[in-house]
Design an enzyme around this catalytic site. Structure first.
Site, PDB file in Angstrom:
ATOM      1  NE  ARG A 105      72.697  54.237  30.525  1.00 21.93           N
ATOM      2  CZ  ARG A 105      71.967  53.771  31.513  1.00 21.93           C
ATOM      3  NH1 ARG A 105      70.675  54.068  31.577  1.00 21.93           N
ATOM      4  NH2 ARG A 105      72.489  53.018  32.458  1.00 21.93           N
ATOM      5  CB  THR A 109      73.686  63.580  32.262  1.00 22.39           C
ATOM      6  OG1 THR A 109      74.193  62.902  31.090  1.00 22.39           O
ATOM      7  CG2 THR A 109      74.656  64.689  32.661  1.00 22.39           C
ATOM      8  CG  ASP A 201      77.114  47.518  30.383  1.00 19.37           C
ATOM      9  OD1 ASP A 201      77.323  48.694  30.695  1.00 19.37           O
ATOM     10  OD2 ASP A 201      77.143  47.116  29.189  1.00 19.37           O
ATOM     11  CG  ASP A 204      80.729  46.305  29.938  1.00 18.55           C
ATOM     12  OD1 ASP A 204      81.440  46.682  28.976  1.00 18.55           O
ATOM     13  OD2 ASP A 204      80.496  47.009  30.931  1.00 18.55           O
TER      14      ASP A 204
HETATM   15  O1  PRP Z   1      67.716  53.667  27.819  1.00 17.63           O
HETATM   16  P1  PRP Z   1      69.037  54.233  28.183  1.00 17.63           P
HETATM   17  O2  PRP Z   1      69.053  54.817  29.580  1.00 17.63           O
HETATM   18  O3  PRP Z   1      69.570  55.207  27.194  1.00 17.63           O
HETATM   19  O4  PRP Z   1      70.047  53.017  28.317  1.00 17.63           O
HETATM   20  C1  PRP Z   1      70.137  52.013  27.382  1.00 17.63           C
HETATM   21  C2  PRP Z   1      71.432  52.094  26.651  1.00 17.63           C
HETATM   22  O5  PRP Z   1      72.513  51.747  27.543  1.00 17.63           O
HETATM   23  C3  PRP Z   1      73.279  50.699  26.967  1.00 17.63           C
HETATM   24  O6  PRP Z   1      74.292  51.202  26.170  1.00 17.63           O
HETATM   25  P2  PRP Z   1      75.648  51.777  26.801  1.00 17.63           P
HETATM   26  O7  PRP Z   1      75.550  53.244  27.058  1.00 17.63           O
HETATM   27  O8  PRP Z   1      76.053  50.929  27.974  1.00 17.63           O
HETATM   28  O9  PRP Z   1      76.656  51.617  25.614  1.00 17.63           O
HETATM   29  P3  PRP Z   1      77.325  50.262  25.079  1.00 17.63           P
HETATM   30  O10 PRP Z   1      76.243  49.500  24.336  1.00 17.63           O
HETATM   31  O11 PRP Z   1      78.397  50.747  24.188  1.00 17.63           O
HETATM   32  O12 PRP Z   1      77.842  49.483  26.272  1.00 17.63           O
HETATM   33  C4  PRP Z   1      72.251  49.953  26.149  1.00 17.63           C
HETATM   34  O13 PRP Z   1      72.792  49.107  25.191  1.00 17.63           O
HETATM   35  C5  PRP Z   1      71.420  51.055  25.558  1.00 17.63           C
HETATM   36  O14 PRP Z   1      71.950  51.599  24.357  1.00 17.63           O
HETATM   37  O1  URA Z   2      70.510  47.812  32.907  1.00 18.08           O
HETATM   38  C1  URA Z   2      71.053  48.371  31.931  1.00 18.08           C
HETATM   39  C2  URA Z   2      70.782  49.714  31.599  1.00 18.08           C
HETATM   40  C3  URA Z   2      71.386  50.260  30.524  1.00 18.08           C
HETATM   41  N1  URA Z   2      72.250  49.519  29.789  1.00 18.08           N
HETATM   42  C4  URA Z   2      72.509  48.226  30.103  1.00 18.08           C
HETATM   43  O2  URA Z   2      73.316  47.572  29.410  1.00 18.08           O
HETATM   44  N2  URA Z   2      71.913  47.689  31.160  1.00 18.08           N
HETATM   45 MG    MG Z   3      76.979  49.269  27.982  1.00 14.96          MG
END
Ligand code: PRP
Ligand code: URA
Ligand code: MG
Length: 210
Positions: A105, A109, A201, A204
Site C-alpha cells: 500500500r 494514498t 501490521d 511486520d
Molecule cells: O485493504 P488494504 O487497504 O489494501 O490493506 C491491506 C493490505 O495491507 C497489508 O499489506 P502491506 O501493504 O502492509 O504490505 P506487506 O504485506 O508487504 O507488509 C495487508 O497484508 C494487505 O495486503
Molecule cells: O490494520 C492493517 C491494515 C492494513 N494492513 C495491515 O497489516 N494491518
Molecule cells: Mg504490511
C-alpha cells in the site's frame, strides 16, 4: 455458500484471533496462529468442493465412500503477509498450486502498488483462493483479484483473518461473484488505514520487520 461474507464464529477461531491481536504475542507464536487460523478458514472455504463415490477395501469389508473429485485448486497469497497463510492451507490441500501477487500500500494514498505477479499457467482452469490476513480499505484484494481474473480465472474465493467493513463493502462491490471468508469483522479503519482494533501490521508481525 449461504452467506457472503462468511464470518467464522467458531470458538477455536475466536480464541486464536484473540491471541493474534495481543501486542505481547511474539513473532514465532504469531506465525503459528496465522497458519492455524488459515487452516480453519480453509476448512470452511472448501465445504462446497465436489466429491465422488468410490469403493475402498477396508480390512473387513468394502466401503462405499467419497473422495474429492479432482477439482484443480490454486492458492494465491498477496505478498508479504499472505505468505503466512500458505502452509496452513497446504496442510489440508497438498495438491494445490501456489501463485504469488506482490502488492504494497502506498502509505499516503493507501492505494495498492503491484510489484510481482506469477501465477500457475493453467490458472484459468483452477478454483482460486486468494489469501491475505488483512482486508482494510480493500484496495489490495480488489487489485489482486482483478489481476487474477485478467488471466482467465473464473472461480475465486478470498480468505482473510481480519476485515474492516469498508474493505468488505469495496471488495463485494468490485467483485460480487467472489465468496469472502473472514475470521473476524472489526469496527472501522483509522485515519492511517489501519483496522481498529485489528492487530497492527500483519506483514511486520509475521516477518519481525518492526
Ligand atoms: O485493504 P488494504 O487497504 O489494501 O490493506 C491491506 C493490505 O495491507 C497489508 O499489506 P502491506 O501493504 O502492509 O504490505 P506487506 O504485506 O508487504 O507488509 C495487508 O497484508 C494487505 O495486503
Ligand atoms: O490494520 C492493517 C491494515 C492494513 N494492513 C495491515 O497489516 N494491518
Ligand atoms: Mg504490511
Amino acid at each position: 455458500m449461504s452467506k457472503n461474507p462468511m464470518i467464522l464464529d467458531h470458538p477455536l477461531v475466536q480464541h486464536k484471533v484473540s491471541h493474534l491481536r495481543d501486542r505481547n504475542t511474539g513473532t514465532k507464536e504469531f506465525k503459528e496462529l496465522v497458519s492455524e487460523i488459515a487452516m480453519l478458514l480453509c476448512y470452511e472455504a472448501t465445504r462446497d468442493l465436489p466429491t465422488e463415490e468410490v469403493e475402498i477395501e477396508t480390512p473387513v469389508a468394502i466401503a462405499k465412500t467419497r473422495v474429492l473429485s479432482g477439482r484443480k485448486l490454486a492458492l494465491v497469497p498477496i505478498l508479504r503477509a499472505g505468505l503466512g497463510m500458505v502452509d496452513g492451507m497446504l496442510t489440508l490441500l497438498p495438491a494445490a498450486k501456489v501463485g504469488h501477487i506482490g502488492l504494497y500500500r502506498n502509505e499516503e494514498t493507501l492505494e495498492p502498488v503491484e510489484y510481482y505477479c506469477k501465477l500457475p499457467s493453467d490458472i484459468a482452469e483452477r478454483d482460486v483462493m486468494v489469501l491475505d490476513p488483512m482486508l482494510a480499505t480493500g484496495g489490495s484484494a480488489v487489485d489482486a483479484i482483478t489481476q487474477i481474473k485478467k488471466r482467465g480465472a473464473k472461480s475465486i474465493k478470498f480468505l482473510a483473518i481480519i476485515a474492516a467493513p469498508e474493505g468488505l463493502e469495496r471488495l463485494h462491490t468490485a467483485h460480487p461473484d467472489v465468496d469472502i471468508y473472514v475470521a473476524a469483522l472489526d469496527e472501522k479503519l483509522n485515519e492511517n488505514g489501519y483496522i481498529i482494533p485489528g492487530l497492527g501490521d500483519a506483514g511486520d508481525r509475521i516477518f519481525g520487520t518492526k
